[in-house]
Design a protein around this motif. Sequence first.
Motif, PDB file in Angstrom:
ATOM      1  N   PRO A   1      -7.205  -3.154   2.464  1.00 19.94           N
ATOM      2  CA  PRO A   1      -6.477  -1.911   2.198  1.00 19.94           C
ATOM      3  C   PRO A   1      -6.054  -1.703   0.750  1.00 19.94           C
ATOM      4  O   PRO A   1      -5.793  -0.570   0.375  1.00 19.94           O
ATOM      5  N   LEU A   2      -5.956  -2.719  -0.048  1.00 23.36           N
ATOM      6  CA  LEU A   2      -5.467  -2.472  -1.403  1.00 23.36           C
ATOM      7  C   LEU A   2      -6.593  -2.192  -2.391  1.00 23.36           C
ATOM      8  O   LEU A   2      -6.332  -1.983  -3.569  1.00 23.36           O
ATOM      9  N   ARG A   3      -7.809  -2.197  -1.926  1.00 25.40           N
ATOM     10  CA  ARG A   3      -8.886  -1.710  -2.797  1.00 25.40           C
ATOM     11  C   ARG A   3      -8.708  -0.206  -2.946  1.00 25.40           C
ATOM     12  O   ARG A   3      -8.391   0.492  -1.984  1.00 25.40           O
ATOM     13  N   LYS A   4      -8.897   0.253  -4.147  1.00 24.24           N
ATOM     14  CA  LYS A   4      -8.564   1.660  -4.391  1.00 24.24           C
ATOM     15  C   LYS A   4      -9.512   2.603  -3.679  1.00 24.24           C
ATOM     16  O   LYS A   4      -9.208   3.777  -3.500  1.00 24.24           O
TER      17      LYS A   4
ATOM     18  N   THR B   1      -1.995 -12.669  -6.899  1.00 27.13           N
ATOM     19  CA  THR B   1      -2.282 -11.350  -6.349  1.00 27.13           C
ATOM     20  C   THR B   1      -3.417 -10.724  -7.139  1.00 27.13           C
ATOM     21  O   THR B   1      -3.967 -11.324  -8.056  1.00 27.13           O
ATOM     22  N   GLY B   2      -3.791  -9.567  -6.745  1.00 28.26           N
ATOM     23  CA  GLY B   2      -4.890  -8.892  -7.411  1.00 28.26           C
ATOM     24  C   GLY B   2      -4.483  -7.505  -7.840  1.00 28.26           C
ATOM     25  O   GLY B   2      -3.466  -6.958  -7.400  1.00 28.26           O
ATOM     26  N   VAL B   3      -5.256  -6.942  -8.760  1.00 32.30           N
ATOM     27  CA  VAL B   3      -5.106  -5.541  -9.131  1.00 32.30           C
ATOM     28  C   VAL B   3      -6.516  -4.975  -9.183  1.00 32.30           C
ATOM     29  O   VAL B   3      -7.420  -5.596  -9.743  1.00 32.30           O
ATOM     30  N   ASP B   4      -6.691  -3.846  -8.561  1.00 24.40           N
ATOM     31  CA  ASP B   4      -8.020  -3.252  -8.494  1.00 24.40           C
ATOM     32  C   ASP B   4      -8.157  -2.232  -9.617  1.00 24.40           C
ATOM     33  O   ASP B   4      -7.579  -1.149  -9.567  1.00 24.40           O
ATOM     34  N   TRP B   5      -8.915  -2.607 -10.649  1.00 25.31           N
ATOM     35  CA  TRP B   5      -9.169  -1.635 -11.732  1.00 25.31           C
ATOM     36  C   TRP B   5     -10.475  -0.947 -11.417  1.00 25.31           C
ATOM     37  O   TRP B   5     -11.519  -1.289 -11.941  1.00 25.31           O
ATOM     38  N   ILE B   6     -10.381   0.050 -10.585  1.00 26.50           N
ATOM     39  CA  ILE B   6     -11.620   0.639 -10.063  1.00 26.50           C
ATOM     40  C   ILE B   6     -12.362   1.400 -11.157  1.00 26.50           C
ATOM     41  O   ILE B   6     -13.589   1.449 -11.192  1.00 26.50           O
TER      42      ILE B   6
ATOM     43  N   PHE C   1      -6.377  -8.383   1.244  1.00 25.63           N
ATOM     44  CA  PHE C   1      -6.069  -7.057   0.701  1.00 25.63           C
ATOM     45  C   PHE C   1      -7.151  -6.546  -0.246  1.00 25.63           C
ATOM     46  O   PHE C   1      -7.321  -5.357  -0.396  1.00 25.63           O
ATOM     47  N   PHE C   2      -7.822  -7.485  -0.934  1.00 27.79           N
ATOM     48  CA  PHE C   2      -8.720  -7.054  -2.004  1.00 27.79           C
ATOM     49  C   PHE C   2     -10.163  -7.485  -1.789  1.00 27.79           C
ATOM     50  O   PHE C   2     -11.013  -7.156  -2.575  1.00 27.79           O
TER      51      PHE C   2
ATOM     52  N   GLU D   1       1.747   2.303  -3.332  1.00 29.61           N
ATOM     53  CA  GLU D   1       0.723   2.998  -4.119  1.00 29.61           C
ATOM     54  C   GLU D   1       0.551   4.434  -3.670  1.00 29.61           C
ATOM     55  O   GLU D   1      -0.290   5.155  -4.211  1.00 29.61           O
TER      56      GLU D   1
ATOM     57  N   TYR E   1       0.811   2.165  -9.956  1.00 31.97           N
ATOM     58  CA  TYR E   1      -0.597   1.837  -9.737  1.00 31.97           C
ATOM     59  C   TYR E   1      -0.720   0.665  -8.774  1.00 31.97           C
ATOM     60  O   TYR E   1      -1.608   0.617  -7.939  1.00 31.97           O
ATOM     61  N   ARG E   2       0.183  -0.278  -8.906  1.00 33.31           N
ATOM     62  CA  ARG E   2       0.141  -1.436  -8.020  1.00 33.31           C
ATOM     63  C   ARG E   2       1.548  -2.013  -7.969  1.00 33.31           C
ATOM     64  O   ARG E   2       2.224  -2.123  -8.994  1.00 33.31           O
TER      65      ARG E   2
ATOM     66  N   VAL F   1      -4.204 -12.146 -10.630  1.00 36.53           N
ATOM     67  CA  VAL F   1      -3.013 -12.470 -11.420  1.00 36.53           C
ATOM     68  C   VAL F   1      -2.327 -13.676 -10.777  1.00 36.53           C
ATOM     69  O   VAL F   1      -2.058 -13.674  -9.571  1.00 36.53           O
TER      70      VAL F   1
ATOM     71  N   LYS G   1       0.836  -1.201   0.000  1.00 38.47           N
ATOM     72  CA  LYS G   1       0.000   0.000   0.000  1.00 38.47           C
ATOM     73  C   LYS G   1       0.872   1.253   0.000  1.00 38.47           C
ATOM     74  O   LYS G   1       0.572   2.233  -0.673  1.00 38.47           O
TER      75      LYS G   1
END
Lengths: 375, 175, 332
Positions: free
Chosen positions: B166-169, B84-89, B142-143, A61, A332-333, B97, A58
């Motif tokens: 916490p890693l959600r945008k 892992t994840g990526v949040d494309w909000i 995290f997501f 980011e 971004y990540r 991923v 975090k």
Amino acid sequence: MSVPPLELIKGPDETFILNLGPQHPATHGVLRIKLTMDGEYVTRAEPVPGYIHRMHEKMGENRTWNQFLPNTSRIDYLSAMAYTHAFVGVAERAAGIEVPPRAEYIRVITSELNRISSHLVWFGAFLLDLGGFTPLLYAFDDREKILDLLEGITGSRLTYCYYRFGGVCNDVDDAFLRGTKEFVAHMRPRMKLYRDLVTDNIILRKRLTDIGHISADMCRRYGATGPVIRGAGVAYDTRKVEPYSAYREFDFDIPVFPEADSMARYLVRMEEIVQSLRIIEQAVDRLPDGPFIAPKMPKVMKVPPGDYFYATEAARGRFAVRAVSDGKEIPYRLKLRAPSFSNLSLFEEASRGMMLPDALAMLGSLDLVIPDIDR
Amino acid sequence: MNGFIQALADEMSRLCQPAPATPPPADAPAGETPSAAAAEPPPPCQITDYGKRGFHLDVTVPPDRVVDAAHILDARGFGIDCVTGVDWIASGQMEVVYDYFHPTAPWRVVVRARIPRDRAEIQTVSHVFPGANWHERETHDFFDIRFIGHPDLSPFLLPEDSDFHPLRKDFTPLP
Amino acid sequence: MTIIEPIRILLYVVGALAFVGVNAAYLVWLERKAAGRFQRRAGPTEVGPAGLLQPVADAIKLMTKQLIVPPGSDELLFRVAPVMVMAPAMMCFATIPFADSIAARNIDVGLLMIFAFGSINVMAVMLGGWSSRNKYAIISAARVVSQNVAYEIPMLLTIITMLMVAGTMNLHEIVRQQEAGFWAWNVFRLASNPLMPVTFIIFFICMLAETNRAPFDMAEAESELVAGAYTEYSGMGFGVFFMGEYANIVIGCAIATALFLGGWGSPVGALPGVWWFLAKMYFLIFSVIWIRWTFPRTQFYGLLNLSWKILIPVSLTTLVLTSIAIKIPRMF
């Protein structure tokens, strides 16, 4: 009395739960393992990490590429160079920055010195786990020399922030090169000393041989890398399979021991120190002239959009950064793939049915750094 | 590129054919996402330049095929590297991923799946690769991506009573 | 046998207490200093010259600490256990012949008495572990019992071998038999038993195991069981255990000196006997410390295997061989 009787704290069927940690001498940090024990035999081990979770991802980011640089050396504090290397590497790969060869050589030298110092800490701490106190001080004596050398060029002794995008922040001086050569010459006889005093000790051999089997297939299924998988007979080393930096140009071997027991992992690390000395020797001898950082680096790093991956071989296994960029100054990540995390995840399966001292010896042979797991 | 990766790419691209029921992952409202990769939908299975990206094969599969992909990679001797994840909000999507490595060959394969952000659910691969267990738990932490069939999704790195991701945008830290 | 006798007893009680206390305190200092040298560092240097006052500082620290009795533990046993380590060790000093004329009591069955009291130590550590109501301590208690059962046997077998050679349980007598000089020491009495050095080595190993010293420190095993049976002890409760451990080492080395190394007998004739006794004893103690800082800890089952599969058969063999060696000359 408010305390429940001992019987109530027991698990099912004559087993009991032993709470190992978070402050236990053998966990080297704040790792907690919930052990279900049948007498002195471990029937189930459930690691509970997260006690020093700092959410580096975090933080990544929230700050610019440059600002995140110091964070990388605080993930695995013993092997900081390789971690910074992966982070600057992913940005360089994404932005297409050409790193001058001198900088790559300096990175190799410092990374390998850092690897040796990390292995020396492990060596001491592992023997401490086995109840041998003295080797720790000998190892720290040698490590001190490395720390002095690295302090001379980086300014810090543990959490280095030496690499920059496109190179390194300072050029090495003659004192460092001379000191490194002296260190290599000093370390070779020391390795023989360690072999005579420690490795060939019959008690040590008996404690480690055939104890703690971690097969190659288990490593694959759990993603364990580094000395763990090399101690299982697989010659998997990021420096060889995905050569990064200048590793392609050096002649070194990957130590592999097929026994897959704790002794094999021990021997892999001891042999790796020797191989790192070889790399350092070659790199110092052939250090090219030229700039130590790519010219015209922008003040603020910007990375073209996309996602990128960069892996380095840290002392504990492969550390990798997956960076997703949207073209702004802030990533971004950032995914930090920590080797200790995967290495510990197999502990539950591997420790089943072991006796407590053997399980702890195996835990030590995994060489965990807890901040690396918790990030 | 080597025949091994080509054969794997062929096999994986068969997976990428979207099942009729699920919308294709590239169906997302393009252009809004900050990523250029999403701006023009890439082919779902492409061989990438290792020197530029750091992996050899990039596969985007429909979310219900990640287990099949894991089985294919398992049969070919791959190991799990991380999940892992990526949040494309911006596009209302979560990307999961999966990184795979090969212990005896220098191949790296990335498998991705996109799932709707408000109903983030995907099948677990932890029964194929037990190492994915912890990575999925962490990703859930995290997501808030729920891995269906995962044995234990209790908070892992976060405190055991945490209910935030916490890693959600759109995460805002507590005041 | 008038007024002298009570004074004599009092003097010896004070003397034994002082000897144990000073030894326990300064063996800690010696151990830390020696460990420091083994590890290329200085050891304690701050308190007093060469750190000589360090034990005093340690004692003050331990005494000012609160003795915490964990809730739910067996309080009586928890408090009694340290005493039960210390008291038998003191008792054993009663019959140790430091010199021809320096011993509290010259008892005919002195050896028997020492081993009778020496065995109580195990029970005390076990009780301490058991009553602490701590899982590490209980694991350690179980270990201590099985370890001591395993090592008591070869130790007593070697003692029986010794007794057959010496023909008496009186420690004075045993030492006097060895007074003739270096080659009369029991460890070198190859004529009566060619395996005497082996007996000595077995005795020494068993002594290490009985006193829970590294590499057999299963009871404490700090990297596995935190502090083993002593986990819950704080302050002087721990301090007494610690002193008892060192007192037991002193006893073990003193017996080894008297039985095998000729006691107060001097190999060259110079100096009064008591100095020779102390010199031999402290040499053995130094070896114990040396071993501790050199070797890693054994596995628990390796420890038991060593006793049941090697030491007991070997000591039985020496017993049989000794009896044959003694018997055969008498047949002719």
